[in-house]
Scaffold this active site. Sequence first.
Site, PDB file in Angstrom:
ATOM      1  N   SER A   1       2.232  -3.551   9.292  1.00 41.83           N
ATOM      2  CA  SER A   1       2.661  -1.652   9.497  1.00 41.83           C
ATOM      3  C   SER A   1       1.868  -0.714   9.764  1.00 41.83           C
ATOM      4  O   SER A   1      -0.064  -1.567   9.482  1.00 41.83           O
ATOM      5  CB  SER A   1       3.906  -1.876   7.952  1.00 41.83           C
ATOM      6  OG  SER A   1       3.960  -0.407   8.019  1.00 41.83           O
TER       7      SER A   1
ATOM      8  N   TYR B   1       3.539  -3.130  -1.205  1.00 47.63           N
ATOM      9  CA  TYR B   1       3.724  -3.116  -0.115  1.00 47.63           C
ATOM     10  C   TYR B   1       2.796  -3.035   0.819  1.00 47.63           C
ATOM     11  O   TYR B   1       2.111  -3.528   1.619  1.00 47.63           O
ATOM     12  CB  TYR B   1       4.868  -2.051   0.495  1.00 47.63           C
ATOM     13  CG  TYR B   1       5.407  -2.369   1.509  1.00 47.63           C
ATOM     14  CD1 TYR B   1       6.013  -3.308   2.238  1.00 47.63           C
ATOM     15  CD2 TYR B   1       4.847  -0.928   2.756  1.00 47.63           C
ATOM     16  CE1 TYR B   1       6.477  -3.582   3.707  1.00 47.63           C
ATOM     17  CE2 TYR B   1       5.148  -1.315   4.117  1.00 47.63           C
ATOM     18  CZ  TYR B   1       6.071  -2.742   4.574  1.00 47.63           C
ATOM     19  OH  TYR B   1       6.777  -2.596   5.731  1.00 47.63           O
TER      20      TYR B   1
END
Length: 269
Positions: free
Chosen positions: A147, A160
Site C-alpha cells: 500500500s 495497517y
Amino acid sequence: MSDSFLRGRTALVTGSNSGIGLAIAQRLAAAGCTVAVHGLGTPAQIADAVAAVEAAGGGQSRHFDADLRDVAAIDQLMADVADWSHGGVDILVNNAGIQHTAPLADMPPEKWDAILAINLSSAFHTMRHALPAMASRGYGRVINIASVHGLVASKEKSPYVASKFGLVGMSKVAALEYAAQESRNSGGITVNCICPGWVETPLIEPQIDAHRGSGSRDDGVRALLAEKQPSLRMSLPDEIASLAVFLCRREAHNLTGSAIPVDGGWTAQ
C-alpha cells in the site's frame, strides 16, 4: 510477445474473490496461467470468482479456503495448492488484507493482532513455502500487494501502516536472498511490492458519497483524494493487475526488491 506467456505456470492469489485480487487472478489467467483462487465468501461469491477467472483464461481454476490468521491453515493451503499444481506455485500474489481505523490508544488489541496476522505474517508463511520450490525450478515471482501506507503513514491506522511497512521490508530481505538464483533466460526469482494509493472498488463508494455533497460522483472523488493524491484520480483494479502481470515477465528478471507506488504522486510530495 505472446499474450499467453504464462502458459504452463501456476499462481496463487490470496484474497482473490473480489477487488484487486480478482482482477490480478483474471489477468494472470488471461496470460495463460492456471490460478488458485483464495478467499472467504458465500458459496455464490466463490463460484462467481472462479467462473470469472476461468472465463478470462479459458482454463481451469480452483478455490482454496484458508483462514490466514492460522499458521496451520496456511501450511495446509500451501500443501493443497502444491498437490493441485503438481509441485508448487510459480507465482505467489499476497493480496489479502484487512484494516481498522482508530487512534493508537483506542485501537483494540485484537484488531492489531488480526491485521498483523493477515497483512504481514500470512505473507511470511506463504513465502517460506513457495520460494524454495520456485528456486528449484529457476523461475518464480512473489508479488506482495502492500500500500502507499507501506511507504508513508496516516493517522489512526497504526496496525495497517505497521503491517504494510513490514511487508515492504520483508520483501526486500527475500529479494536479496533470492536475487542471484538462476539466470536471465530462466527468468530468475523476484520479490516485489506494489503500493497502491486510492483504488476504485465498491468498498470506497460510501466515502465518495460522503464527500460529494450536492456535486457529482467525480466531485466526490476529487474531494476525497484532495488531501493525499495529487492526480485526483483513482486507479482501477485492472491497472494494478496489469503491473502485476508485467512483473511476471522474463524481462522483469532484474526488477526485484522494489516497492512500486501507484499513487498519483502521493509519495512524491
